[in-house]
Design a protein around this motif. Structure first.
Motif, PDB file in Angstrom:
ATOM      1  N   HIS A   1      41.685  58.657  46.448  1.00 15.42           N
ATOM      2  CA  HIS A   1      40.564  59.055  47.298  1.00 15.42           C
ATOM      3  C   HIS A   1      40.860  58.904  48.791  1.00 15.42           C
ATOM      4  O   HIS A   1      39.956  59.022  49.605  1.00 15.42           O
ATOM      5  CB  HIS A   1      39.308  58.261  46.930  1.00 15.42           C
ATOM      6  CG  HIS A   1      38.885  58.453  45.509  1.00 15.42           C
ATOM      7  ND1 HIS A   1      38.421  59.658  45.027  1.00 15.42           N
ATOM      8  CD2 HIS A   1      38.903  57.614  44.452  1.00 15.42           C
ATOM      9  CE1 HIS A   1      38.148  59.539  43.735  1.00 15.42           C
ATOM     10  NE2 HIS A   1      38.433  58.314  43.359  1.00 15.42           N
ATOM     11  N   GLY A   2      42.105  58.599  49.147  1.00 14.99           N
ATOM     12  CA  GLY A   2      42.480  58.567  50.550  1.00 14.99           C
ATOM     13  C   GLY A   2      42.632  57.191  51.175  1.00 14.99           C
ATOM     14  O   GLY A   2      43.230  57.058  52.235  1.00 14.99           O
ATOM     15  N   ALA A   3      42.101  56.145  50.557  1.00 17.70           N
ATOM     16  CA  ALA A   3      42.176  54.807  51.157  1.00 17.70           C
ATOM     17  C   ALA A   3      43.615  54.290  51.204  1.00 17.70           C
ATOM     18  O   ALA A   3      44.050  53.722  52.212  1.00 17.70           O
ATOM     19  CB  ALA A   3      41.281  53.822  50.402  1.00 17.70           C
TER      20      ALA A   3
ATOM     21  N   SER B 221      50.715  52.238  46.085  1.00 16.32           N
ATOM     22  CA  SER B 221      49.778  52.979  45.245  1.00 16.32           C
ATOM     23  C   SER B 221      48.443  52.258  45.179  1.00 16.32           C
ATOM     24  O   SER B 221      48.367  51.036  45.307  1.00 16.32           O
ATOM     25  CB  SER B 221      50.325  53.109  43.824  1.00 16.32           C
ATOM     26  OG  SER B 221      49.389  53.753  42.971  1.00 16.32           O
ATOM     27  N   ALA B 222      47.428  53.054  44.933  1.00 19.85           N
ATOM     28  CA  ALA B 222      46.140  52.492  44.553  1.00 19.85           C
ATOM     29  C   ALA B 222      46.280  51.884  43.156  1.00 19.85           C
ATOM     30  O   ALA B 222      47.128  52.319  42.371  1.00 19.85           O
ATOM     31  CB  ALA B 222      45.071  53.584  44.539  1.00 19.85           C
ATOM     32  N   ILE B 223      45.482  50.884  42.889  1.00 14.34           N
ATOM     33  CA  ILE B 223      45.461  50.253  41.567  1.00 14.34           C
ATOM     34  C   ILE B 223      44.252  50.786  40.810  1.00 14.34           C
ATOM     35  O   ILE B 223      43.126  50.745  41.309  1.00 14.34           O
ATOM     36  CB  ILE B 223      45.340  48.717  41.666  1.00 14.34           C
ATOM     37  CG1 ILE B 223      46.470  48.119  42.492  1.00 14.34           C
ATOM     38  CG2 ILE B 223      45.294  48.096  40.265  1.00 14.34           C
ATOM     39  CD1 ILE B 223      46.252  46.640  42.848  1.00 14.34           C
ATOM     40  N   HIS B 224      44.492  51.299  39.611  1.00 15.47           N
ATOM     41  CA  HIS B 224      43.408  51.734  38.718  1.00 15.47           C
ATOM     42  C   HIS B 224      43.753  51.240  37.327  1.00 15.47           C
ATOM     43  O   HIS B 224      44.842  51.511  36.821  1.00 15.47           O
ATOM     44  CB  HIS B 224      43.241  53.255  38.726  1.00 15.47           C
ATOM     45  CG  HIS B 224      42.587  53.759  39.963  1.00 15.47           C
ATOM     46  ND1 HIS B 224      41.219  53.875  40.087  1.00 15.47           N
ATOM     47  CD2 HIS B 224      43.107  54.142  41.164  1.00 15.47           C
ATOM     48  CE1 HIS B 224      40.930  54.319  41.291  1.00 15.47           C
ATOM     49  NE2 HIS B 224      42.056  54.493  41.964  1.00 15.47           N
TER      50      HIS B 224
ATOM     51  N   PHE C 258      43.459  44.660  50.090  1.00 20.35           N
ATOM     52  CA  PHE C 258      42.132  45.089  49.685  1.00 20.35           C
ATOM     53  C   PHE C 258      41.973  46.561  50.044  1.00 20.35           C
ATOM     54  O   PHE C 258      42.587  47.056  50.993  1.00 20.35           O
ATOM     55  CB  PHE C 258      41.055  44.241  50.360  1.00 20.35           C
ATOM     56  CG  PHE C 258      40.801  42.945  49.645  1.00 20.35           C
ATOM     57  CD1 PHE C 258      39.656  42.777  48.879  1.00 20.35           C
ATOM     58  CD2 PHE C 258      41.717  41.908  49.708  1.00 20.35           C
ATOM     59  CE1 PHE C 258      39.424  41.594  48.198  1.00 20.35           C
ATOM     60  CE2 PHE C 258      41.503  40.720  49.031  1.00 20.35           C
ATOM     61  CZ  PHE C 258      40.349  40.564  48.268  1.00 20.35           C
ATOM     62  N   GLY C 259      41.165  47.261  49.260  1.00 16.72           N
ATOM     63  CA  GLY C 259      41.010  48.694  49.433  1.00 16.72           C
ATOM     64  C   GLY C 259      39.674  49.088  50.030  1.00 16.72           C
ATOM     65  O   GLY C 259      39.002  48.285  50.686  1.00 16.72           O
ATOM     66  N   ALA C 260      39.300  50.326  49.799  1.00 17.99           N
ATOM     67  CA  ALA C 260      38.038  50.877  50.281  1.00 17.99           C
ATOM     68  C   ALA C 260      37.476  51.792  49.215  1.00 17.99           C
ATOM     69  O   ALA C 260      38.226  52.384  48.438  1.00 17.99           O
ATOM     70  CB  ALA C 260      38.257  51.650  51.581  1.00 17.99           C
ATOM     71  N   LEU C 261      36.164  51.895  49.176  1.00 16.46           N
ATOM     72  CA  LEU C 261      35.507  52.785  48.222  1.00 16.46           C
ATOM     73  C   LEU C 261      34.366  53.504  48.919  1.00 16.46           C
ATOM     74  O   LEU C 261      33.452  52.867  49.450  1.00 16.46           O
ATOM     75  CB  LEU C 261      34.959  52.005  47.024  1.00 16.46           C
ATOM     76  CG  LEU C 261      34.183  52.824  45.997  1.00 16.46           C
ATOM     77  CD1 LEU C 261      35.098  53.837  45.321  1.00 16.46           C
ATOM     78  CD2 LEU C 261      33.539  51.935  44.967  1.00 16.46           C
TER      79      LEU C 261
ATOM     80  N   THR D  24      33.254  60.153  47.395  1.00 13.45           N
ATOM     81  CA  THR D  24      34.520  60.766  47.001  1.00 13.45           C
ATOM     82  C   THR D  24      34.803  60.640  45.513  1.00 13.45           C
ATOM     83  O   THR D  24      35.787  61.196  45.023  1.00 13.45           O
ATOM     84  CB  THR D  24      35.698  60.122  47.769  1.00 13.45           C
ATOM     85  OG1 THR D  24      35.814  58.749  47.383  1.00 13.45           O
ATOM     86  CG2 THR D  24      35.504  60.235  49.271  1.00 13.45           C
ATOM     87  N   LEU D  25      33.956  59.924  44.770  1.00 13.04           N
ATOM     88  CA  LEU D  25      34.196  59.680  43.356  1.00 13.04           C
ATOM     89  C   LEU D  25      33.856  60.905  42.509  1.00 13.04           C
ATOM     90  O   LEU D  25      32.926  61.651  42.814  1.00 13.04           O
ATOM     91  CB  LEU D  25      33.379  58.488  42.869  1.00 13.04           C
ATOM     92  CG  LEU D  25      33.664  57.147  43.530  1.00 13.04           C
ATOM     93  CD1 LEU D  25      32.726  56.078  42.985  1.00 13.04           C
ATOM     94  CD2 LEU D  25      35.110  56.743  43.357  1.00 13.04           C
TER      95      LEU D  25
END
Length: 193
Positions: free
Chosen positions: A16-18, A58-61, A130-133, A137-138
């Protein structure tokens, strides 16, 4: 011993860009420290032989990196085992720095695939930021998951990235990248013997 004379490749996977914004800040900081830097998305097919060092994030999912980032490492693992590599992950959300068990979220959030391929590429460092939400964008399915009572507290909306920490880490990478490789006893992994 290698010193880093060629360009640094900063590679990212971001849903999502973060995480892309974190990679961009790292690349900007490295450039400001005098390095030649290329910033690329992990899904791009690249000739990595032109690069002396790598910063991959990478983002973590679901306690894993996004597939594009893991695939980038898998595709290039033979080259990465012979070069200095730094890794970063973006994932925890919120202002709490510890989980329910009192563990540091950055430590308990290390993705399982990073642990696995770190044994082969021996990164100089792995850092969890730490990320962003931004709920706007979801996807519809991500919004539905976020509404589940058990996950609501784990997915708060907001920007929790600490830019000062990210820039400090990038400056440390910049300084270390100018130094010769430390002896590691690394060998290329044996594949399909």
């Amino acid at each position: 011993m290698n010193t880093i004379d060629g360009p640094i490749l900063v590679v990212y996977a971001s849903r999502h860009g973060a995480t892309q914004a974190i990679a961009d800040r790292i690349a900007t900081t490295l450039t400001g420290a005098g390095h030649r830097v290329d910033l690329r998305a992990a899904h791009e097919r690249l000739d990595v032989s032109d690069y002396d060092t790598f910063v991959i994030g990478s983002a973590i999912h679901g306690n894993c990196w996004l597939r594009d980032a893991s695939d980038f490492v898998d595709r290039n693992i033979d080259h990465l085992t012979t070069r200095p590599v730094w890794l970063f992950s973006s994932g925890p959300l919120g202002t709490d720095t510890t989980d329910a068990a009192g563990r540091d979220l950055r430590t308990s959030s290390v993705p399982t695939d990073v642990t696995e391929f770190s044994q082969a590429i021996h990164p100089r460092d792995h850092r969890v930021f730490f990320g962003a939400l931004d709920a706007a964008t979801l996807s519809a399915s991500e919004k539905a998951v976020r509404r589940l009572p058990a996950l609501r507290g784990l997915m708060p909306e907001g920007d929790f990235r600490n830019w000062a920490q990210i820039e400090a880490w990038a400056r440390d990478v910049a300084a270390q990248a100018r130094q010769p490789d430390p002896p590691t006893g690394r060998t290329k992994p044996c594949h399909d013997q």
